[in-house]
Structures are given as C-alpha cells and as structure tokens.
Design a protein around this motif. Structure first.
Motif, PDB file in Angstrom:
ATOM      1  N   PRO A 213       0.885  -1.155   0.019  1.00  0.00           N
ATOM      2  CA  PRO A 213       0.063   0.175   0.075  1.00  0.00           C
ATOM      3  C   PRO A 213       1.092   1.147   0.028  1.00  0.00           C
ATOM      4  CG  PRO A 213      -0.847  -1.556   1.664  1.00  0.00           C
ATOM      5  CD  PRO A 213       0.505  -2.201   1.019  1.00  0.00           C
ATOM      6  N   GLY A 214       0.556   2.245  -0.719  1.00  0.00           N
ATOM      7  CA  GLY A 214       1.379   3.543  -0.877  1.00  0.00           C
ATOM      8  C   GLY A 214       2.274   3.488  -2.046  1.00  0.00           C
ATOM      9  N   LEU A 215       2.742   2.243  -2.305  1.00  0.00           N
ATOM     10  CA  LEU A 215       3.807   2.276  -3.456  1.00  0.00           C
ATOM     11  C   LEU A 215       3.324   2.528  -4.848  1.00  0.00           C
ATOM     12  CD1 LEU A 215       6.761   1.493  -3.752  1.00  0.00           C
ATOM     13  CD2 LEU A 215       6.114  -0.801  -4.706  1.00  0.00           C
ATOM     14  N   PRO A 216       3.783   3.702  -5.562  1.00  0.00           N
ATOM     15  CA  PRO A 216       3.484   4.145  -6.693  1.00  0.00           C
ATOM     16  C   PRO A 216       3.443   2.891  -7.739  1.00  0.00           C
ATOM     17  CG  PRO A 216       4.694   5.548  -5.897  1.00  0.00           C
ATOM     18  CD  PRO A 216       4.920   4.737  -4.882  1.00  0.00           C
ATOM     19  N   TRP A 217       2.924   2.986  -8.936  1.00  0.00           N
ATOM     20  CA  TRP A 217       2.938   1.963  -9.991  1.00  0.00           C
ATOM     21  C   TRP A 217       4.432   1.912 -10.709  1.00  0.00           C
ATOM     22  CZ3 TRP A 217      -0.263  -1.419 -13.222  1.00  0.00           C
ATOM     23  CH2 TRP A 217       0.469  -1.864 -14.180  1.00  0.00           C
ATOM     24  N   ASP A 218       4.890   2.876 -10.892  1.00  0.00           N
ATOM     25  CA  ASP A 218       6.232   2.957 -11.351  1.00  0.00           C
ATOM     26  C   ASP A 218       7.227   2.104 -10.763  1.00  0.00           C
ATOM     27  OD1 ASP A 218       5.078   4.289 -13.569  1.00  0.00           O
ATOM     28  OD2 ASP A 218       5.916   6.320 -13.072  1.00  0.00           O
ATOM     29  N   TYR A 219       7.029   2.270  -9.208  1.00  0.00           N
ATOM     30  CA  TYR A 219       8.226   1.517  -8.602  1.00  0.00           C
ATOM     31  C   TYR A 219       7.808   0.155  -8.066  1.00  0.00           C
ATOM     32  CZ  TYR A 219       9.956   6.283  -8.162  1.00  0.00           C
ATOM     33  OH  TYR A 219      10.524   7.598  -8.436  1.00  0.00           O
ATOM     34  N   ALA A 220       6.599  -0.331  -8.544  1.00  0.00           N
ATOM     35  CA  ALA A 220       6.277  -1.613  -8.132  1.00  0.00           C
ATOM     36  C   ALA A 220       6.909  -2.591  -8.835  1.00  0.00           C
ATOM     37  CB  ALA A 220       4.487  -1.821  -8.342  1.00  0.00           C
ATOM     38  N   THR A 221       6.994  -3.897  -8.294  1.00  0.00           N
ATOM     39  CA  THR A 221       7.744  -5.168  -9.091  1.00  0.00           C
ATOM     40  C   THR A 221       6.658  -5.696 -10.100  1.00  0.00           C
ATOM     41  OG1 THR A 221       9.113  -5.600  -7.181  1.00  0.00           O
ATOM     42  CG2 THR A 221       8.599  -7.120  -8.967  1.00  0.00           C
ATOM     43  N   LYS A 222       7.161  -5.938 -11.247  1.00  0.00           N
ATOM     44  CA  LYS A 222       6.154  -6.508 -12.328  1.00  0.00           C
ATOM     45  C   LYS A 222       6.667  -7.628 -13.141  1.00  0.00           C
ATOM     46  CE  LYS A 222       4.739  -1.750 -13.265  1.00  0.00           C
ATOM     47  NZ  LYS A 222       5.700  -1.165 -12.515  1.00  0.00           N
ATOM     48  N   SER A 223       5.887  -8.283 -13.488  1.00  0.00           N
ATOM     49  CA  SER A 223       6.277  -9.509 -14.474  1.00  0.00           C
ATOM     50  C   SER A 223       5.124  -9.520 -15.731  1.00  0.00           C
ATOM     51  CB  SER A 223       5.840 -10.896 -13.960  1.00  0.00           C
ATOM     52  OG  SER A 223       5.763 -11.826 -14.560  1.00  0.00           O
ATOM     53  N   ALA A 224       5.777  -9.641 -16.980  1.00  0.00           N
ATOM     54  CA  ALA A 224       5.046  -9.581 -17.998  1.00  0.00           C
ATOM     55  C   ALA A 224       5.738 -10.312 -19.052  1.00  0.00           C
ATOM     56  CB  ALA A 224       5.105  -8.014 -18.457  1.00  0.00           C
ATOM     57  N   GLY A 225       4.779 -10.614 -20.063  1.00  0.00           N
ATOM     58  CA  GLY A 225       5.400 -11.507 -21.071  1.00  0.00           C
ATOM     59  C   GLY A 225       4.407 -12.721 -21.417  1.00  0.00           C
ATOM     60  N   PRO A 226       4.874 -13.531 -22.349  1.00  0.00           N
ATOM     61  CA  PRO A 226       3.941 -14.668 -22.568  1.00  0.00           C
ATOM     62  C   PRO A 226       3.878 -15.735 -21.309  1.00  0.00           C
ATOM     63  CG  PRO A 226       6.117 -14.999 -23.790  1.00  0.00           C
ATOM     64  CD  PRO A 226       6.033 -13.588 -23.205  1.00  0.00           C
ATOM     65  N   VAL A 227       2.825 -16.485 -21.244  1.00  0.00           N
ATOM     66  CA  VAL A 227       2.568 -17.345 -20.118  1.00  0.00           C
ATOM     67  C   VAL A 227       1.827 -18.585 -20.792  1.00  0.00           C
ATOM     68  CG1 VAL A 227       0.524 -16.177 -19.304  1.00  0.00           C
ATOM     69  CG2 VAL A 227       2.020 -17.699 -17.861  1.00  0.00           C
ATOM     70  N   ALA A 228       2.279 -19.744 -20.085  1.00  0.00           N
ATOM     71  CA  ALA A 228       1.203 -20.990 -20.430  1.00  0.00           C
ATOM     72  C   ALA A 228       0.544 -21.447 -19.174  1.00  0.00           C
ATOM     73  CB  ALA A 228       2.188 -21.986 -20.819  1.00  0.00           C
ATOM     74  N   VAL A 229      -0.589 -21.401 -19.006  1.00  0.00           N
ATOM     75  CA  VAL A 229      -1.520 -21.691 -17.780  1.00  0.00           C
ATOM     76  C   VAL A 229      -2.405 -23.014 -17.865  1.00  0.00           C
ATOM     77  CG1 VAL A 229      -3.271 -20.999 -16.309  1.00  0.00           C
ATOM     78  CG2 VAL A 229      -1.662 -19.324 -17.571  1.00  0.00           C
ATOM     79  N   GLY A 230      -1.647 -24.082 -17.283  1.00  0.00           N
ATOM     80  CA  GLY A 230      -2.597 -25.322 -17.414  1.00  0.00           C
ATOM     81  C   GLY A 230      -3.827 -25.106 -16.413  1.00  0.00           C
ATOM     82  N   LEU A 231      -4.867 -25.614 -16.874  1.00  0.00           N
ATOM     83  CA  LEU A 231      -6.277 -25.645 -16.000  1.00  0.00           C
ATOM     84  C   LEU A 231      -6.546 -26.644 -15.357  1.00  0.00           C
ATOM     85  CD1 LEU A 231      -8.392 -23.442 -18.735  1.00  0.00           C
ATOM     86  CD2 LEU A 231      -6.654 -22.640 -16.959  1.00  0.00           C
ATOM     87  N   GLY A 232      -5.690 -27.365 -14.876  1.00  0.00           N
ATOM     88  CA  GLY A 232      -5.929 -28.353 -13.939  1.00  0.00           C
ATOM     89  C   GLY A 232      -6.232 -27.937 -12.564  1.00  0.00           C
TER      90      GLY A 232
END
Length: 207
Positions: A131-150
């Motif tokens: 809480p209180g941490l601006p978007w630009d300083y937040a940790t992020k993960s991005a890119g392609p992902v494979a999700v198994g729906l098990g």
C-alpha cells in the motif's frame, strides 16, 4: 496517239468488323460464388473457425477469451513464481498481487468450449506492491505465459538467466509464437490493471 496506260490503285482492305466484347463478368461472378460457398458453409457450421484459424492476435472469440482470461488471472495471482517476485527488495509489509491476461491461444486448438480447454497461452502483466507504493516503483512480471487449467492450475513462465526466446519456443506451440513474441492485443487490459492498482494499492496510506 496512244493513250497512257492507266495504273490501277491498290485496293484498300476494309477495316475488320469489331466484334462486341464478350461480357465475361457473369462467368467470373459464378466462379467466385462457387469458391466462397464452401467457406461460408464452414463458417455457418462453426462460427469460431475463422477466428481460430486466422493466427492473429486476439483471434479467440470472446466466449472463450474472456472466461479463460479470468481463469488465467486467478492462477497467476496465486502462483508462487509471481508471489515471490521482488521479496528481497521490499519487505515493508503485506503486498498485493494484481494481474491481467490476454489469451491468444488454447490447447487443444479446436476446443469449442471452455470446458474442453486444457492449456491457455496468453500475454500477462502482474504488478506486486505494498500500500502506498506508486505503480512505477512496483515489481512487475510481463510476457507470454502458459497456464494449465488443472486442479491445481499450473503456471509456466520464462525464467531469468536462460535464453528468453528459446524458453518461449519451448513453452508456446509454434502456431502461436508470433503472438507470444508480440504484445497485448487488447491494451485496455493494461490500462485497467493500472487504474485498479492506483485505486486499491498506490492510493492507500501505510500504517
């Protein structure tokens, strides 16, 4: 006195009669109709055929894309790979994990219902912050992902220190790799995630 011989002028051939041009457009139209009828029949029998076969970003029909995105987001927000990102950098308190996903492919590729889908391939973006941490300083993960729906779901992401493109080719089927190396087909999903984060996390005061 002899008359001078009369020289006959060479006959000038009459111009050829121009035949009226044949109107070929009825034949062309008939051919086009014959070619398009089979495709039209396929589209009527399976309305999602064109979108699944187009190979373009965002080609999944909304009846699949939207519910599969929700399942992928739920899996991502509870995935250890996402939850543990940036723990060494910010230990100031409880953190929120918020994600969005834009599916571009499924397995089996001819699945017609959500229940038939076993794997979802998507572009993802997750943001992790206190809480209180601006978007630009937040940790992020991005890119392609494979999700198994098990049960439980499986999340597979490229990992650091290993060739990124090689990992993506191993994670994503060849038919979907052009989209995997692309970006969000629906960028409004990113804007919506940022608005939610700013409202629910960044704007909150730390205790």
């Amino acid at each position: 006195m002899q008359d001078s011989p009369v020289t006959a002028e060479p006959a000038v051939p009459a111009p050829p009669t121009r035949r009226p041009a044949r109107r070929r457009w009825p034949i062309i139209a008939l051919v086009l109709v014959c070619l398009t009828l089979p495709a039209a029949a396929l589209a009527v029998q399976n309305p999602g055929w064109f979108s699944r076969s187009s190979g373009q970003p965002g080609a999944l029909p909304d009846r699949l894309r939207i519910p599969l995105a929700e399942q992928a987001v739920s899996a991502l927000e509870n995935a250890p790979q996402i939850e543990h990102l940036g723990h060494d950098e910010d230990n100031a308190g409880p953190r929120r994990v918020m994600c969005t996903a834009d599916p571009f492919g499924i397995d089996p590729p001819d699945a017609a219902t959500v229940a038939e889908v076993r794997w979802v391939y998507a572009q993802h973006l997750c943001v992790i912050g206190q809480p209180g941490l601006p978007w630009d300083y937040a940790t992020k993960s991005a890119g392609p992902v494979a999700v198994g729906l098990g049960n439980p779901p499986v999340v597979r992401l490229p990992v650091p220190q290993i060739d990124y493109r090689t990992q993506v080719r191993q994670l994503i089927p060849a038919r979907y790799q052009p989209m995997a190396f692309g970006s969000f087909a629906h960028p409004q999903l990113v804007a919506s995630l940022r608005q939610r984060y700013n409202h629910e996390v960044a704007s909150k005061k730390t205790s």
